[in-house]
Design an enzyme around this catalytic site. Sequence first.
Site, mmCIF file in Angstrom:
data_model
loop_
_atom_site.group_PDB
_atom_site.id
_atom_site.type_symbol
_atom_site.label_atom_id
_atom_site.label_comp_id
_atom_site.label_asym_id
_atom_site.label_seq_id
_atom_site.Cartn_x
_atom_site.Cartn_y
_atom_site.Cartn_z
ATOM 1 N N THR A 98 88.173 -48.625 49.942
ATOM 2 C CA THR A 98 87.730 -49.121 48.633
ATOM 3 C C THR A 98 88.489 -48.477 47.480
ATOM 4 O OG1 THR A 98 85.962 -47.483 48.591
ATOM 5 C CG2 THR A 98 85.379 -49.679 49.398
ATOM 6 N N GLY B 83 91.913 -45.360 46.327
ATOM 7 C CA GLY B 83 92.861 -44.299 46.655
ATOM 8 C C GLY B 83 93.782 -44.571 47.832
ATOM 9 N N TYR C 203 85.214 -27.511 51.917
ATOM 10 C CA TYR C 203 86.169 -28.634 52.017
ATOM 11 C C TYR C 203 87.334 -28.223 52.916
ATOM 12 C CZ TYR C 203 89.626 -32.189 50.914
ATOM 13 O OH TYR C 203 90.566 -33.198 51.029
ATOM 14 N N VAL D 31 96.796 -35.570 45.188
ATOM 15 C CA VAL D 31 97.038 -37.012 45.003
ATOM 16 C C VAL D 31 96.041 -37.501 43.960
ATOM 17 C CG1 VAL D 31 97.291 -39.234 46.164
ATOM 18 C CG2 VAL D 31 97.404 -37.123 47.520
HETATM 19 P P1 NDP Z 1 89.029 -41.584 46.986
HETATM 20 O O1 NDP Z 1 87.770 -40.972 46.463
HETATM 21 O O2 NDP Z 1 89.841 -42.412 46.079
HETATM 22 O O3 NDP Z 1 88.691 -42.429 48.308
HETATM 23 C C1 NDP Z 1 87.790 -41.977 49.265
HETATM 24 C C2 NDP Z 1 87.399 -43.120 50.190
HETATM 25 O O4 NDP Z 1 86.490 -42.608 51.192
HETATM 26 C C3 NDP Z 1 86.675 -44.232 49.447
HETATM 27 O O5 NDP Z 1 87.164 -45.488 49.894
HETATM 28 C C4 NDP Z 1 85.237 -44.072 49.863
HETATM 29 O O6 NDP Z 1 84.589 -45.340 49.944
HETATM 30 C C5 NDP Z 1 85.389 -43.482 51.278
HETATM 31 N N1 NDP Z 1 84.175 -42.766 51.663
HETATM 32 C C6 NDP Z 1 83.699 -41.601 51.151
HETATM 33 N N2 NDP Z 1 82.521 -41.301 51.685
HETATM 34 C C7 NDP Z 1 82.230 -42.299 52.578
HETATM 35 C C8 NDP Z 1 81.148 -42.571 53.439
HETATM 36 N N3 NDP Z 1 80.084 -41.740 53.513
HETATM 37 N N4 NDP Z 1 81.161 -43.689 54.203
HETATM 38 C C9 NDP Z 1 82.223 -44.528 54.132
HETATM 39 N N5 NDP Z 1 83.288 -44.330 53.348
HETATM 40 C C10 NDP Z 1 83.292 -43.230 52.569
HETATM 41 O O7 NDP Z 1 89.878 -40.355 47.548
HETATM 42 P P2 NDP Z 1 91.284 -40.271 48.306
HETATM 43 O O8 NDP Z 1 91.895 -41.586 48.493
HETATM 44 O O9 NDP Z 1 92.079 -39.236 47.623
HETATM 45 O O10 NDP Z 1 90.797 -39.661 49.680
HETATM 46 C C11 NDP Z 1 91.106 -40.228 50.942
HETATM 47 C C12 NDP Z 1 91.279 -39.103 51.944
HETATM 48 O O11 NDP Z 1 92.395 -38.315 51.556
HETATM 49 C C13 NDP Z 1 90.096 -38.142 52.067
HETATM 50 O O12 NDP Z 1 89.891 -37.849 53.428
HETATM 51 C C14 NDP Z 1 90.575 -36.892 51.314
HETATM 52 O O13 NDP Z 1 89.967 -35.727 51.783
HETATM 53 C C15 NDP Z 1 92.063 -36.942 51.653
HETATM 54 N N6 NDP Z 1 92.937 -36.192 50.768
HETATM 55 C C16 NDP Z 1 92.949 -36.442 49.415
HETATM 56 C C17 NDP Z 1 93.795 -35.709 48.599
HETATM 57 C C18 NDP Z 1 93.804 -35.885 47.117
HETATM 58 O O14 NDP Z 1 94.292 -34.965 46.414
HETATM 59 N N7 NDP Z 1 93.338 -36.989 46.570
HETATM 60 C C19 NDP Z 1 94.738 -34.712 49.161
HETATM 61 C C20 NDP Z 1 94.618 -34.540 50.576
HETATM 62 C C21 NDP Z 1 93.777 -35.271 51.338
HETATM 63 P P3 NDP Z 1 83.140 -45.685 49.354
HETATM 64 O O15 NDP Z 1 82.875 -44.736 48.224
HETATM 65 O O16 NDP Z 1 83.232 -47.108 48.957
HETATM 66 O O17 NDP Z 1 82.239 -45.476 50.524
HETATM 67 C C1 8X3 Z 2 92.888 -32.472 48.553
HETATM 68 C C2 8X3 Z 2 93.951 -31.613 48.024
HETATM 69 O O1 8X3 Z 2 94.541 -29.322 47.117
HETATM 70 O O2 8X3 Z 2 92.400 -30.280 46.440
HETATM 71 O O3 8X3 Z 2 92.757 -32.378 49.928
HETATM 72 O O4 8X3 Z 2 92.701 -29.457 48.655
HETATM 73 S S1 8X3 Z 2 93.361 -30.099 47.551
#
Ligand code: NDP
Ligand code: 8X3
Length: 252
Positions: A11, A13, A152, A185
């Site tokens: 949904t 990112g 986390y 990101v």
């Molecule tokens: P976003 O918040 O933009 O996206 C997170 C996604 O996870 C959403 O689509 C959300 O959908 C879904 N989600 C969260 N909780 C649930 C749940 N209980 N059930 C189903 N879906 C869920 O963040 P990102 O795109 O940045 O994150 C994606 C992944 O990347 C994560 O695992 C994050 O830890 C990882 N990550 C992110 C980084 C960053 O700096 N952004 C860096 C490194 C890793 P909805 O809310 O519709 O359920």
């Molecule tokens: C998300 C990146 O640096 O906040 O996984 O852990 S950081």
Amino acid sequence: MNKIAMVTGATSGIGKATAVKLAKIGFNLIITGRREEKLTALKAELEANNIQVLPLVFDIRNTDAVDSAITAIKDNWTNIDVLVNNAGLAAGADPIQDGLWSDWEQMIDTNIKGLLYLSKKIIPGMMERKQGHIVNVSSIAGKETYANGNVYCATKHAVEAITKGMRIDLLPYNIKVSSVSPGMVETEFSIVRYHGDKEKADNVYKGLIPLYAEDIADAIEFMVTRPPHVNINDMLIMPSAQASAVYNHREG
Ligand code: NDP
Ligand code: 8X3
């Protein structure tokens, strides 16, 4: 026939950007998340690539919801070639002594248990067909621990261990297992982490150019398009302005 990829957390990112990239190269997509209206809008966007899209709305923390959503998959959708375990979040950034139980539970239940619940439902089909690729979205937080990142970071260290364990256990079944480990990101991630505090979220990226969701989607596309004999175990991807979880260069 088109290959099928399931992307969790589509949904927003990284998940959304990955679904868009994979649709452009001809994958049919199963997209998941809790926000139905976002999945419906994404379905329409993806279908412009002449591919098929199946949105599944469920909370990945709920075993019954995961079970019924996946059990209900029928017909042409059952042979999932690629699973991108992306759904996840950080909730809060507090020293361990101040952390909230509710934040800890949400992270552990989503990032670790949700990934496991879903994988357990998808793996048997891949084993039967002796074909499949699982990409787990980890983080620099799976390799390093930083101040106030405690739980986390623990969840992403768990994702690293689960990825390695999956790779070993699934070796006889010709199932590839990879992880992608991004630094900062700019997505909804920080807004979610700071419980909707936009100012705090914006400060995370102040004075530097972070990664964008499309950068990670590019990497995932690369991983899942390697020839059958090649597996990318892990990709650690950082913004040029970030040397480690804690060393950043900011200007202005
Ligand atoms: P976003 O918040 O933009 O996206 C997170 C996604 O996870 C959403 O689509 C959300 O959908 C879904 N989600 C969260 N909780 C649930 C749940 N209980 N059930 C189903 N879906 C869920 O963040 P990102 O795109 O940045 O994150 C994606 C992944 O990347 C994560 O695992 C994050 O830890 C990882 N990550 C992110 C980084 C960053 O700096 N952004 C860096 C490194 C890793 P909805 O809310 O519709 O359920
Ligand atoms: C998300 C990146 O640096 O906040 O996984 O852990 S950081």
